[in-house]
Design a protein around this motif. Structure first.
Motif, short mmCIF file in Angstrom:
data_model
loop_
_atom_site.label_atom_id
_atom_site.label_comp_id
_atom_site.label_asym_id
_atom_site.label_seq_id
_atom_site.Cartn_x
_atom_site.Cartn_y
_atom_site.Cartn_z
N PRO A 512 -19.43 12.82 -17.36
CA PRO A 512 -19.84 14.22 -17.50
C PRO A 512 -19.73 15.03 -16.21
O PRO A 512 -19.98 16.23 -16.22
CB PRO A 512 -21.30 14.12 -17.97
N TYR A 513 -19.40 14.37 -15.10
CA TYR A 513 -19.38 15.08 -13.81
C TYR A 513 -17.97 15.40 -13.31
O TYR A 513 -17.79 16.05 -12.30
CB TYR A 513 -20.11 14.25 -12.74
N VAL A 514 -16.95 14.93 -14.03
CA VAL A 514 -15.59 15.11 -13.55
C VAL A 514 -15.14 16.56 -13.76
O VAL A 514 -15.48 17.20 -14.75
CB VAL A 514 -14.61 14.14 -14.26
N SER A 515 -14.37 17.07 -12.80
CA SER A 515 -13.74 18.38 -12.95
C SER A 515 -12.24 18.16 -13.17
O SER A 515 -11.68 18.62 -14.14
CB SER A 515 -13.98 19.25 -11.72
N ASN A 516 -11.61 17.45 -12.23
CA ASN A 516 -10.18 17.13 -12.36
C ASN A 516 -9.93 15.69 -11.97
O ASN A 516 -10.63 15.14 -11.13
CB ASN A 516 -9.35 18.06 -11.45
N ILE A 517 -8.92 15.10 -12.60
CA ILE A 517 -8.53 13.72 -12.25
C ILE A 517 -7.01 13.63 -12.31
O ILE A 517 -6.39 14.19 -13.22
CB ILE A 517 -9.19 12.67 -13.18
N LEU A 518 -6.44 12.96 -11.34
CA LEU A 518 -4.99 12.70 -11.33
C LEU A 518 -4.78 11.20 -11.23
O LEU A 518 -5.23 10.56 -10.27
CB LEU A 518 -4.33 13.41 -10.14
N ARG A 590 -13.30 18.40 -2.03
CA ARG A 590 -13.56 19.68 -2.72
C ARG A 590 -12.84 19.64 -4.06
O ARG A 590 -11.94 18.82 -4.27
CB ARG A 590 -13.09 20.88 -1.89
N ASP A 591 -13.24 20.57 -4.95
CA ASP A 591 -12.56 20.63 -6.24
C ASP A 591 -11.18 21.23 -6.07
O ASP A 591 -10.92 21.97 -5.11
CB ASP A 591 -13.39 21.46 -7.23
N LEU A 592 -10.27 20.90 -6.98
CA LEU A 592 -8.94 21.50 -6.96
C LEU A 592 -9.05 22.94 -7.45
O LEU A 592 -9.90 23.26 -8.28
CB LEU A 592 -8.00 20.71 -7.88
N ASP A 593 -8.19 23.82 -6.92
CA ASP A 593 -8.30 25.22 -7.36
C ASP A 593 -6.95 25.93 -7.33
O ASP A 593 -5.96 25.42 -6.81
CB ASP A 593 -9.34 25.97 -6.52
#
Length: 628
Positions: A512-518, A590-593
């Motif tokens: 539930p905490y993921v924003s982006n994953i590669l 940091r988060d990807l943007d």
């Protein structure tokens, strides 16, 4: 010939023509709602409306203003603005002048904006505000063909020295247009009447992951066809209220404006992503289109809120989530077999309890009246799709590309199947090539890439078949499932093929905490992952785990955070084939943007950019392995 075929084949040559028909048919019906900040600037915005006749008055004035400035048919007028009602009015004004819109994302930097304006040979730029004007001023010398900049919101715009009328406000353009129309009352009717179906309507530049973006040329007939095809699906009717927040510079947002004109429902327009949660209960839409990232954020937010409420509350949420998924799978399967979405008594009883405890609150957060959402632009993780389906938020996945004017496939209403993108729109053909690539043909396919005949020939065959670059499978009854981008398929050094998007989607449903994953693993002997976390969710988690007051970078570097994510990676791996499993991962600082160019404005991951930027972390994960 069926009614649907008649509707599509007897289409007018342009959406500009459809707009004139719509205004004549329902002049006093509500067309648009848009937010206006309250006088105090506090609390929810007020919402105002435009009828079709009021919208037309502004559209025709913009069109006449552009013609008065010397804009000729097919000449390009660029539009650099976030999603707002003026974007739509300006776009329709450009089309009613017989000209073509070049769309520019407001986040695009000055260099790339200049390339797009120059490459498209845009004569006029309609800029949202002082920030967009500043980019054009900075590069004025490199844009000799740009004769004027029209500013929508002139707040903070200072007159430039020696610019003459190079800069106008939208209000001034409309005033000039209205005066010009008084002298030439049949001007718009004549311009629209002269538009041919093959005439250029729009150039949309695809986000290039390497090199310069390509301009996709979409003629008027593409939009006219899609307006009729969307209406023919029966998904929307005149009584619907659409909430439109998607970037209109993106083809997914743009196509929604065509369907809206044909059907004549209400569209509430506000592109501020941070206002979605606040706006939904106010607008109470019956229909909304979105990208998977929005549904992932809502799901993660609900899960994080439940977790913050304590162990028992989180347990209830987890139970309700499993019930939702099971209920959605069973009812969809029964609908497929019998035409009725039924569930066994015991499951239906559990679902009723879960609805009262969890699902009803989620539906209220969406405004309480939502019949359906359409999701596109990237794959939605099936587990998240099933969760929302079971909770009564019906997400109909669709599929298309900039090169196919966005809408090629959509799930058919009640008969939707989570994990597929549905069936082709009426009038669109599909076939699967020997290597699994999806090929499309039909009236929505682009004319070609602007000024790039060789690139066009690479993807568009002489008989009209377009190579999408996506891999997919068709069910016997015509439902399409996308398995991956052709170029994104990973082949490990052991010779196994992996679809990274599939693994990434599964992780988003687990953590539930993921924003982006590669997921990375091409030519390697195992897979690794770069993971960024959703800042609000992880900072909430940090408060409960002895990390309160720490910055995002400090939280993701903490051993407790790494251990927590590692547990979710382990859970993911339990459901994967051995060669798909994530052996190592790194949390990003940091988060990807969009600003760093790591995701597109439609929130899709730019793999080559991320892999380049974090090469040191990827190398670190493979250091010491046999291939290193």
């Amino acid at each position: 010939m069926s009614d649907t075929q008649t509707l599509i084949e007897n289409r007018p040559p342009s959406v500009a023509g459809l707009f004139l028909e719509r205004v004549a048919a329902t002049p006093d019906a509500e067309a648009y709602r848009y937010p206006v900040p309250t006088a105090s600037g506090e609390g929810p915005d007020d919402w105002k409306s435009l009828t079709w006749a009021q919208a037309a008055e502004r559209v025709y004035a913009i069109a006449a203003g552009l013609i008065e400035l010397g804009v000729e048919p097919e000449q390009r007028v660029a539009l650099a603005s976030a999603t707002r009602v003026e974007w739509i009015l300006a776009d329709l004004g450009i089309l009613c002048a017989g000209a073509a819109t070049t769309t520019v994302y407001p986040q695009t930097n000055a260099d790339e904006s200049t390339f797009i304006l120059a490459d498209s040979d845009s004569r006029i730029l309609i800029a949202e505000d002082a920030a967009q004007l500043a980019k054009a001023r900075e590069k004025h010398a490199e844009l000799p063909e740009l004769t004027h900049v029209v500013v929508i919101d002139p707040t903070g715009v200072e007159p430039g020295a020696d610019e003459g009328d190079w800069v106008l406000t939208l209000a001034e353009l409309e005033q000039r247009g209205a005066a010009y129309l008084e002298k030439n009352p049949d001007l718009i009717k004549e311009r629209v009447g002269a538009i041919t179906k093959d005439q250029l309507a729009t150039i949309i530049y695809t986000s290039g992951t390497t090199g310069r973006p390509k301009g996709v040329r979409l003629p008027h007939d593409n939009w006219s066809y899609l307006a009729k095809a969307i209406a023919a699906t029966g998904l929307l009717g005149p009584e619907d209220v659409q909430y439109l927040w998607l970037p209109l510079a993106h083809v997914f947002g743009k196509v929604l404006t065509s369907g809206h004109i044909e059907i004549g429902h209400v569209t509430a327009v506000d592109g501020r992503v941070d206002k979605i949660i606040e706006n939904l209960p106010v607008v109470q839409p019956t229909y909304m289109a979105a990208v998977p990232r929005i549904f992932e954020k809502v799901y993660n937010g609900v899960a994080a809120k439940a977790r913050a409420g304590g162990a028992s509350k989180y347990k209830i949420f987890q139970w309700a989530a499993e019930v939702a998924r099971e209920y959605a799978k069973v009812t969809q399967d029964n609908f497929r077999r019998t035409g009725t979405a039924t569930a066994p008594f015991a499951l239906a009883a559990k679902h009723k309890v879960a609805d009262a405890l969890v699902y009803a609150k989620i539906r209220e957060a969406f405004g309480g009246k939502l019949r359906a959402c359409v999701s596109g632009s990237a794959a939605l993780a099936p587990d998240i799709g099933y969760f929302f389906a079971g909770a009564g938020i019906h997400i109909l996945e669709g599929y298309g590309l900039t090169e196919s004017s966005a809408a090629s496939f959509v799930n058919p209403g009640e008969a939707y199947r989570t994990g597929t993108v549905g069936k082709p729109l009426p009038g669109t053909e599909v076939r699967i090539a020997d290597d699994g690539e999806i090929l499309l043909r039909g009236p929505g396919i682009m004319e070609g890439y602007h000024g790039l005949p060789e690139k066009t020939a690479e993807v568009l065959e002489s008989d009209g078949w377009f190579h999408t670059g996506d891999i997919g499978e068709l069910s016997p009854d015509g439902y399409l499932r996308i398995t991956d981008r052709k170029k994104d398929l990973i082949k490990t050094s052991g010779g196994k093929y992996i679809a990274p998007a599939e693994v990434e989607g599964q992780f988003k449903a687990v953590c539930p905490y993921v924003s982006n994953i590669l997921v990375h693993g091409a030519d390697r002997n195992f897979c690794t992952a770069l993971i960024s976390l959703d800042e609000p969710s992880i900072l909430e988690w940090a408060k409960e785990n002895g990390l309160e007051g720490k910055s995002y970078a400090e939280v993701v570097a903490a051993p407790a955070t790494v251990a927590m994510v590692e547990a979710y990676v382990k859970e993911l791996n339990e459901g994967l084939q051995r060669w798909q499993t994530i052996k190592k991962f790194r949390l990003l600082p940091r988060d990807l943007d969009v600003e760093h160019g790591e995701i597109t404005p439609s929130l899709k991951l730019k793999r080559p950019v991320v892999e380049r930027e974090y090469k040191h972390l990827i190398d670190e994960m493979y250091a010491g392995s046999r291939e290193a």
